[in-house]
Scaffold this motif. Structure first.
Motif, PDB file in Angstrom:
ATOM      1  N   VAL A  61      48.571  36.809  37.708  1.00 55.38           N
ATOM      2  CA  VAL A  61      47.254  37.849  37.669  1.00 55.38           C
ATOM      3  C   VAL A  61      47.305  38.670  36.557  1.00 55.38           C
ATOM      4  CG1 VAL A  61      45.928  39.103  39.146  1.00 55.38           C
ATOM      5  CG2 VAL A  61      47.059  37.211  40.153  1.00 55.38           C
ATOM      6  N   ILE A  62      46.330  38.741  35.888  1.00 58.11           N
ATOM      7  CA  ILE A  62      46.205  39.907  34.809  1.00 58.11           C
ATOM      8  C   ILE A  62      44.683  40.506  35.008  1.00 58.11           C
ATOM      9  CG2 ILE A  62      45.992  40.493  32.512  1.00 58.11           C
ATOM     10  CD1 ILE A  62      48.814  39.246  33.236  1.00 58.11           C
ATOM     11  N   HIS A  63      44.912  42.084  34.996  1.00 62.27           N
ATOM     12  CA  HIS A  63      43.718  42.943  35.110  1.00 62.27           C
ATOM     13  C   HIS A  63      43.618  43.710  33.726  1.00 62.27           C
ATOM     14  CE1 HIS A  63      42.733  42.272  39.492  1.00 62.27           C
ATOM     15  NE2 HIS A  63      43.743  42.345  39.673  1.00 62.27           N
ATOM     16  N   PRO A  64      42.682  43.299  33.138  1.00 55.71           N
ATOM     17  CA  PRO A  64      42.594  44.028  31.795  1.00 55.71           C
ATOM     18  C   PRO A  64      41.974  45.768  32.107  1.00 55.71           C
ATOM     19  CG  PRO A  64      40.917  42.600  31.702  1.00 55.71           C
ATOM     20  CD  PRO A  64      41.743  42.435  33.054  1.00 55.71           C
ATOM     21  N   ASN A  65      42.142  46.574  31.067  1.00 58.70           N
ATOM     22  CA  ASN A  65      41.457  47.898  31.201  1.00 58.70           C
ATOM     23  C   ASN A  65      40.110  48.085  30.803  1.00 58.70           C
ATOM     24  OD1 ASN A  65      41.923  47.920  28.198  1.00 58.70           O
ATOM     25  ND2 ASN A  65      43.650  49.042  28.353  1.00 58.70           N
ATOM     26  N   HIS A  66      39.475  46.803  30.159  1.00 62.45           N
ATOM     27  CA  HIS A  66      38.359  46.699  29.315  1.00 62.45           C
ATOM     28  C   HIS A  66      37.305  45.723  30.346  1.00 62.45           C
ATOM     29  CE1 HIS A  66      35.541  46.033  26.292  1.00 62.45           C
ATOM     30  NE2 HIS A  66      36.198  46.668  25.179  1.00 62.45           N
ATOM     31  N   PRO A  67      36.082  46.274  30.377  1.00 62.83           N
ATOM     32  CA  PRO A  67      35.502  45.477  31.373  1.00 62.83           C
ATOM     33  C   PRO A  67      34.785  44.258  30.599  1.00 62.83           C
ATOM     34  CG  PRO A  67      34.124  47.647  30.570  1.00 62.83           C
ATOM     35  CD  PRO A  67      35.661  47.702  30.130  1.00 62.83           C
TER      36      PRO A  67
END
Length: 299
Positions: A92-98
């Protein structure tokens, strides 16, 4: 040779490949590794990246565990045997950019004996803002992988993903789907065990090129504070699904898995806004209109 040892070895190689690819994509972030052992049998390698240039939080986990199945899992699997072996890679990857999407992937193998064993897995995308061209690209990449093994795979697994990644209490899909499959065997596919294993590895190896393209398309876009807040709100839907419905989370908790590895899928920050209503015609409303089953991304 097809064996649980070879499956575990190749899954570890895929974990290594994906971690290298994600570090190269991020540019500054590095994975930290923790080796762990499971009480009851087996263990794994948890690798987490945090506070990178684009990857705010992500995990690429490998596990190979064995032992006795708890009674709730035996009832769920509809089996009488209790000895099991399970191995897989989960991401699972959560980026910092919307404008950059969340992504999830899982490839796994489960075995109780020669008669009861199967492969499962999938890969799906959860954009904070849905861009049609990105959705088409993502689904086209998955269809290419599936078609290498069976032209029946993509339509079947795409529908399966739509149904699985569905937040029933919200009446919306978690994202724009992808593919999801479970209990793949020669009898259900017409493929040999070795071919199903190769398909599993191909799904794993499509992750880095597909996500790299999507990140690089969007990582330099400007965004507002309101768009950042919308990202936090969409993350809350992701958290709701994983805690309420996700079968992998339930399996890990019920088999005494490592809690930090199981819950690494949760975002670093999520917001719950009471009774939020998007403005008519806004990008937020447009995104919500895409969060439904049955969209044909091949058009």
């Amino acid at each position: 040779m097809f064996s649980r040892e070879n499956i575990s070895r190749d899954y570890q190689i895929i974990q290594d490949e994906i971690c290298r690819g994600l570090e190269e994509l991020d540019g500054t972030g590095k994975f930290e590794e923790e080796i762990w052992e499971r009480e009851g049998g087996g263990g794994g390698r948890t690798r987490v990246i945090q506070n990178g240039s684009i990857l705010e939080k992500g995990g690429v986990n490998f596990s190979a565990v064995y032992g006795k199945l708890p009674e709730p899992v035996k009832r769920s699997f509809k089996v009488d045997t209790e000895d099991f072996f399970a191995t897989g890679v989960s991401i699972v990857i959560h980026p910092n950019h919307p404008m950059v999407p969340i992504i999830h992937m899982n490839i796994r193998y489960f075995e109780m004996n020669e008669e009861i064993r199967w492969f499962g897995g999938g890969i799906d995308l959860t954009p904070h803002y849905v861009f049609e061209e990105d959705g088409k690209f993502f689904h086209q990449q998955l269809k290419k992988v599936c078609d290498l093994y069976s032209t029946a795979f993509y339509p079947q697994f795409k529908t399966w993903a739509d149904d699985y990644f569905f937040i029933k209490h919200r009446n919306e899909t978690r994202g724009i789907g992808g593919i999801f499959y479970d209990r793949l065997t020669p009898g259900g596919t017409g493929l040999a065990w070795e071919q199903i294993f190769e398909f599993s590895k191909s799904v794993g190896r499509c992750f880095v090129p597909a996500y790299t393209e999507l990140v690089n398309r969007n990582r330099n876009k400007k965004y507002t504070e309101n768009e950042k807040n919308w990202q936090y709100q969409r993350r809350s839907r992701y958290a709701e699904f994983n805690l309420v419905y996700d079968a992998g989370t339930k399996f890990g908790l019920e088999t005494n898995g490592r809690i930090e590895s199981i819950l690494m899928s949760l975002p670093p920050q999520a917001n719950w806004v009471y009774n939020f209503k998007p403005l008519p015609g806004s990008e937020e409303e447009k995104t919500l209109n895409f969060l439904r089953k049955g969209i044909d991304w091949q058009l």
